[in-house]
Motif scaffolding. Structure first.
Motif, mmCIF file in Angstrom:
data_model
loop_
_atom_site.group_PDB
_atom_site.id
_atom_site.type_symbol
_atom_site.label_atom_id
_atom_site.label_comp_id
_atom_site.label_asym_id
_atom_site.label_seq_id
_atom_site.Cartn_x
_atom_site.Cartn_y
_atom_site.Cartn_z
ATOM 1 N N TYR A 1 2.988 -1.155 9.646
ATOM 2 C CA TYR A 1 2.568 -2.400 9.584
ATOM 3 C C TYR A 1 1.883 -2.725 8.346
ATOM 4 O O TYR A 1 0.936 -1.924 7.918
ATOM 5 C CB TYR A 1 1.547 -2.686 10.674
ATOM 6 C CG TYR A 1 0.703 -3.907 10.741
ATOM 7 C CD1 TYR A 1 1.557 -5.020 11.157
ATOM 8 C CD2 TYR A 1 -0.462 -4.215 10.166
ATOM 9 C CE1 TYR A 1 0.952 -6.285 11.215
ATOM 10 C CE2 TYR A 1 -1.124 -5.341 10.180
ATOM 11 C CZ TYR A 1 -0.380 -6.254 10.454
ATOM 12 O OH TYR A 1 -1.176 -7.462 10.649
ATOM 13 N N GLU A 2 2.044 -3.849 7.774
ATOM 14 C CA GLU A 2 1.333 -4.420 6.313
ATOM 15 C C GLU A 2 0.974 -5.509 6.592
ATOM 16 O O GLU A 2 1.759 -6.685 6.805
ATOM 17 C CB GLU A 2 2.525 -3.948 5.180
ATOM 18 C CG GLU A 2 1.866 -4.386 3.864
ATOM 19 C CD GLU A 2 2.826 -4.360 2.892
ATOM 20 O OE1 GLU A 2 2.706 -4.635 1.775
ATOM 21 O OE2 GLU A 2 4.003 -3.868 3.110
ATOM 22 N N CYS A 3 -0.388 -5.934 6.423
ATOM 23 C CA CYS A 3 -0.936 -7.487 6.158
ATOM 24 C C CYS A 3 -1.063 -7.830 4.459
ATOM 25 O O CYS A 3 -1.822 -7.131 4.062
ATOM 26 C CB CYS A 3 -2.129 -7.370 6.918
ATOM 27 S SG CYS A 3 -2.651 -9.210 6.872
ATOM 28 N N ARG A 4 -0.146 -8.640 4.228
ATOM 29 C CA ARG A 4 -0.382 -8.884 2.983
ATOM 30 C C ARG A 4 -1.521 -9.665 2.410
ATOM 31 O O ARG A 4 -1.928 -9.141 1.244
ATOM 32 C CB ARG A 4 1.013 -9.668 2.443
ATOM 33 C CG ARG A 4 2.308 -8.696 2.431
ATOM 34 C CD ARG A 4 3.106 -9.609 1.752
ATOM 35 N NE ARG A 4 4.421 -8.403 1.591
ATOM 36 C CZ ARG A 4 5.651 -8.627 2.001
ATOM 37 N NH1 ARG A 4 6.005 -9.669 1.817
ATOM 38 N NH2 ARG A 4 6.687 -7.761 1.750
ATOM 39 N N PRO A 5 -2.122 -10.537 3.151
ATOM 40 C CA PRO A 5 -3.376 -11.112 2.673
ATOM 41 C C PRO A 5 -4.406 -10.331 2.570
ATOM 42 O O PRO A 5 -5.321 -10.313 1.614
ATOM 43 C CB PRO A 5 -3.494 -12.341 3.627
ATOM 44 C CG PRO A 5 -2.233 -12.654 4.486
ATOM 45 C CD PRO A 5 -1.496 -11.156 4.232
ATOM 46 N N CYS A 6 -4.636 -9.297 3.592
ATOM 47 C CA CYS A 6 -5.650 -8.425 3.593
ATOM 48 C C CYS A 6 -5.470 -7.306 2.702
ATOM 49 O O CYS A 6 -6.348 -6.454 2.300
ATOM 50 C CB CYS A 6 -5.937 -8.192 4.714
ATOM 51 S SG CYS A 6 -6.379 -9.321 5.998
ATOM 52 N N GLY A 7 -4.153 -6.768 2.751
ATOM 53 C CA GLY A 7 -3.884 -5.394 2.066
ATOM 54 C C GLY A 7 -3.979 -4.101 2.844
ATOM 55 O O GLY A 7 -4.049 -3.190 2.399
ATOM 56 N N ASP A 8 -4.074 -4.466 4.202
ATOM 57 C CA ASP A 8 -4.144 -3.690 5.103
ATOM 58 C C ASP A 8 -3.069 -2.979 5.560
ATOM 59 O O ASP A 8 -1.816 -3.711 5.367
ATOM 60 C CB ASP A 8 -4.849 -4.164 6.500
ATOM 61 C CG ASP A 8 -5.326 -3.037 7.360
ATOM 62 O OD1 ASP A 8 -5.693 -1.877 6.716
ATOM 63 O OD2 ASP A 8 -5.173 -3.351 8.684
ATOM 64 N N GLN A 9 -2.808 -1.633 5.824
ATOM 65 C CA GLN A 9 -1.359 -0.947 5.866
ATOM 66 C C GLN A 9 -1.838 0.083 6.923
ATOM 67 O O GLN A 9 -2.822 0.947 6.829
ATOM 68 C CB GLN A 9 -0.922 -0.427 4.479
ATOM 69 C CG GLN A 9 0.516 0.009 4.942
ATOM 70 C CD GLN A 9 1.103 0.477 3.465
ATOM 71 O OE1 GLN A 9 0.434 0.333 2.355
ATOM 72 N NE2 GLN A 9 2.165 0.685 3.526
ATOM 73 N N ALA A 10 -0.924 0.292 7.917
ATOM 74 C CA ALA A 10 -1.058 1.578 9.011
ATOM 75 C C ALA A 10 0.515 1.906 9.452
ATOM 76 O O ALA A 10 1.175 1.520 9.385
ATOM 77 C CB ALA A 10 -1.687 0.894 10.292
ATOM 78 N N GLU A 11 0.389 3.382 9.320
ATOM 79 C CA GLU A 11 1.608 4.093 9.585
ATOM 80 C C GLU A 11 1.485 4.634 11.104
ATOM 81 O O GLU A 11 0.525 5.202 11.317
ATOM 82 C CB GLU A 11 1.738 5.176 8.472
ATOM 83 C CG GLU A 11 3.210 5.852 8.622
ATOM 84 C CD GLU A 11 3.131 7.072 7.636
ATOM 85 O OE1 GLU A 11 3.541 8.026 7.765
ATOM 86 O OE2 GLU A 11 2.697 6.781 6.319
ATOM 87 N N THR A 12 2.556 4.247 11.595
ATOM 88 C CA THR A 12 2.628 4.752 12.998
ATOM 89 C C THR A 12 4.157 5.343 13.356
ATOM 90 O O THR A 12 5.099 5.476 12.411
ATOM 91 C CB THR A 12 2.560 3.709 14.214
ATOM 92 O OG1 THR A 12 3.508 2.726 14.093
ATOM 93 C CG2 THR A 12 0.940 2.906 14.047
ATOM 94 N N VAL A 13 3.979 6.152 14.681
ATOM 95 C CA VAL A 13 5.236 6.948 14.922
ATOM 96 C C VAL A 13 6.426 6.017 15.688
ATOM 97 O O VAL A 13 7.427 6.454 15.664
ATOM 98 C CB VAL A 13 4.954 8.202 15.671
ATOM 99 C CG1 VAL A 13 4.083 8.998 14.934
ATOM 100 C CG2 VAL A 13 4.280 7.781 16.952
ATOM 101 N N ASP A 14 5.907 4.932 16.374
ATOM 102 C CA ASP A 14 7.142 4.014 16.939
ATOM 103 C C ASP A 14 6.531 2.730 16.552
ATOM 104 O O ASP A 14 5.569 2.275 16.064
ATOM 105 C CB ASP A 14 6.957 4.278 18.182
ATOM 106 C CG ASP A 14 5.904 4.095 19.004
ATOM 107 O OD1 ASP A 14 4.756 4.081 18.412
ATOM 108 O OD2 ASP A 14 5.755 4.194 20.473
ATOM 109 N N LYS A 15 7.664 1.784 16.813
ATOM 110 C CA LYS A 15 7.420 0.243 16.331
ATOM 111 C C LYS A 15 6.319 -0.512 17.528
ATOM 112 O O LYS A 15 5.457 -1.255 17.000
ATOM 113 C CB LYS A 15 8.751 -0.349 16.706
ATOM 114 C CG LYS A 15 8.843 -1.818 16.327
ATOM 115 C CD LYS A 15 10.231 -2.370 16.366
ATOM 116 C CE LYS A 15 10.186 -3.848 16.005
ATOM 117 N NZ LYS A 15 11.577 -4.573 15.966
#
Length: 99
Positions: free
Chosen positions: A16-30
């Protein structure tokens, strides 16, 4: 309106990537990536990213408008030099390094 993007990076790796905030999270499923995105979009970080950018832009414009005035007045606000009022004291080597 969603500001984030959910994409597949590899096998069992969703991001998941939020472009305005620059936040990014990696997970194992959608599903977890979508849940994180919903949680992030409700958070204070995401809510105040746009507001912070507006304030930063206004502050930059204000500082450009005010700086010439501040620089002109800075000479007025300088502290006086540490010299005595009596010129005969300038010859005193102990404090003011006279002749």
């Amino acid at each position: 309106m969603s500001a984030g993007i959910v994409r597949r990076q590899g096998k069992g790796q969703w991001i998941y990537e939020c472009r305005p905030c620059g936040d990014q999270a990696e997970t194992v499923d959608k599903f977890r990536a979508i849940e994180y995105g919903q949680w992030h979009e409700k958070s204070f970080q995401h809510a105040f990213t746009g507001v912070g950018q507006i304030f930063a832009k206004a502050y930059a414009e204000l500082s450009l408008a005010v700086m010439p005035t501040v620089e002109a007045h800075s000479r007025i606000l300088e502290p006086p030099s540490n010299l005595p009022h009596d010129p005969s004291l300038l010859n005193d080597r102990r404090k003011w390094g006279g002749r």
